[in-house]
Design an enzyme around this catalytic site. Structure first.
Site, short mmCIF file in Angstrom:
data_model
loop_
_atom_site.label_atom_id
_atom_site.label_comp_id
_atom_site.label_asym_id
_atom_site.label_seq_id
_atom_site.Cartn_x
_atom_site.Cartn_y
_atom_site.Cartn_z
N GLY A 92 0.82 -1.19 0.00
CA GLY A 92 0.00 0.00 0.00
C GLY A 92 0.86 1.24 0.00
O GLY A 92 2.08 1.18 0.22
N GLN A 114 3.15 9.93 1.62
CA GLN A 114 4.45 9.28 1.42
C GLN A 114 5.16 9.76 0.17
O GLN A 114 6.36 9.58 0.04
CB GLN A 114 4.29 7.76 1.38
CG GLN A 114 3.90 7.17 2.72
CD GLN A 114 3.76 5.69 2.62
OE1 GLN A 114 2.72 5.17 2.21
NE2 GLN A 114 4.82 4.98 2.98
N CYS A 130 7.68 -0.43 6.42
CA CYS A 130 7.07 0.70 5.72
C CYS A 130 8.06 1.25 4.71
O CYS A 130 9.26 1.33 4.98
CB CYS A 130 6.69 1.78 6.73
SG CYS A 130 5.87 3.21 6.03
N LEU A 131 7.54 1.65 3.57
CA LEU A 131 8.39 2.26 2.54
C LEU A 131 9.01 3.56 3.04
O LEU A 131 10.05 3.98 2.55
CB LEU A 131 7.57 2.50 1.27
CG LEU A 131 6.95 1.24 0.66
CD1 LEU A 131 6.05 1.60 -0.52
CD2 LEU A 131 8.00 0.24 0.25
N HIS A 188 -2.65 0.55 8.59
CA HIS A 188 -1.31 1.12 8.40
C HIS A 188 -1.36 2.31 7.44
O HIS A 188 -0.81 3.38 7.73
CB HIS A 188 -0.37 0.04 7.86
CG HIS A 188 1.01 0.51 7.58
ND1 HIS A 188 2.08 0.16 8.35
CD2 HIS A 188 1.51 1.30 6.60
CE1 HIS A 188 3.18 0.73 7.87
NE2 HIS A 188 2.86 1.42 6.80
N GLU A 189 -2.03 2.14 6.31
CA GLU A 189 -2.08 3.21 5.31
C GLU A 189 -2.89 4.41 5.80
O GLU A 189 -2.49 5.56 5.60
CB GLU A 189 -2.62 2.69 3.98
CG GLU A 189 -1.77 1.62 3.32
CD GLU A 189 -0.30 1.99 3.19
OE1 GLU A 189 0.04 3.18 3.05
OE2 GLU A 189 0.54 1.07 3.22
N HIS A 238 -1.10 6.84 8.01
CA HIS A 238 -0.29 7.86 7.31
C HIS A 238 -1.09 9.14 7.08
O HIS A 238 -0.52 10.23 7.09
CB HIS A 238 0.20 7.34 5.96
CG HIS A 238 1.40 6.46 6.03
ND1 HIS A 238 2.62 6.91 6.46
CD2 HIS A 238 1.56 5.15 5.73
CE1 HIS A 238 3.51 5.92 6.40
NE2 HIS A 238 2.88 4.84 5.97
#
Length: 170
Positions: free
Chosen positions: A39, A44, A92-93, A134-135, A138
């Site tokens: 995701g 991000q 996480c990215l 999680h997304e 953000h």
């Protein structure tokens, strides 16, 4: 991690079906695919809007997890369906090379809009529920390390899992 754009609440999307939204979603899809992510949230990539995308099919970063349908979720609202929390490993990215054991609701309902402004909702559990939480975090300026209860279960991949395959992550 450390970029102030990742630590603020994102703004609601007010216009659907616009060329700008289509371009943002294309950029997000390309970024997520390039990094084999489950995701991605607009903050991000530096865009302060309440937009997330997610989806998992066969992916080497997520062996053995159930598939999650490719989804565009705009202006989301999450509602836990039970108080039960489950801890799971997340990465996480935006926090590369690290993992942590994060508590998340096991079951929830999410609702929001697709890229055309069509409202939808789903009831989900397990990995799908973890990815969504999680997304959406953000969008509220929350990075997964902020949710970790035991910091001895947070660290660099090589230190936590020396010589081992990494557990599935978000």
């Amino acid at each position: 991690m450390g970029d102030p754009r990742l630590l603020r609440r994102s703004e609601e999307v007010k216009q659907f079906g616009s060329p700008e939204l289509a371009a943002l979603l294309q950029d997000m899809r390309e970024t997520m695919a390039h990094l084999n992510g489950a995701g991605l949230a607009a903050p991000q990539i530096g865009v302060n809007l309440r937009v997330v995308i997610f989806g998992v099919q066969a992916n080497p970063r997520y062996p053995g997890v159930e598939e999650v349908p490719d989804t565009v979720l705009i202006n989301p609202l999450l509602t836990p369906l039970a108080d039960e929390l489950e801890e799971g490993w997340e990465g996480c990215l935006s926090v590369p090379g690290m993992r942590g054991l994060v508590p998340r609701y096991k079951r929830l309902r999410y609702r929001g809009f697709d890229e055309n402004g069509t409202a939808f909702e789903r009831e989900v559990s397990d990995f799908h529920a973890r990815v969504v939480q999680h997304e959406v975090d953000h969008l509220d300026g929350i990075l997964y390390p902020m949710r970790i209860r035991d910091l001895s279960r947070f660290g660099f991949n090589e230190a936590l899992f020396p010589g081992e395959a990494l557990p599935a992550e978000d």
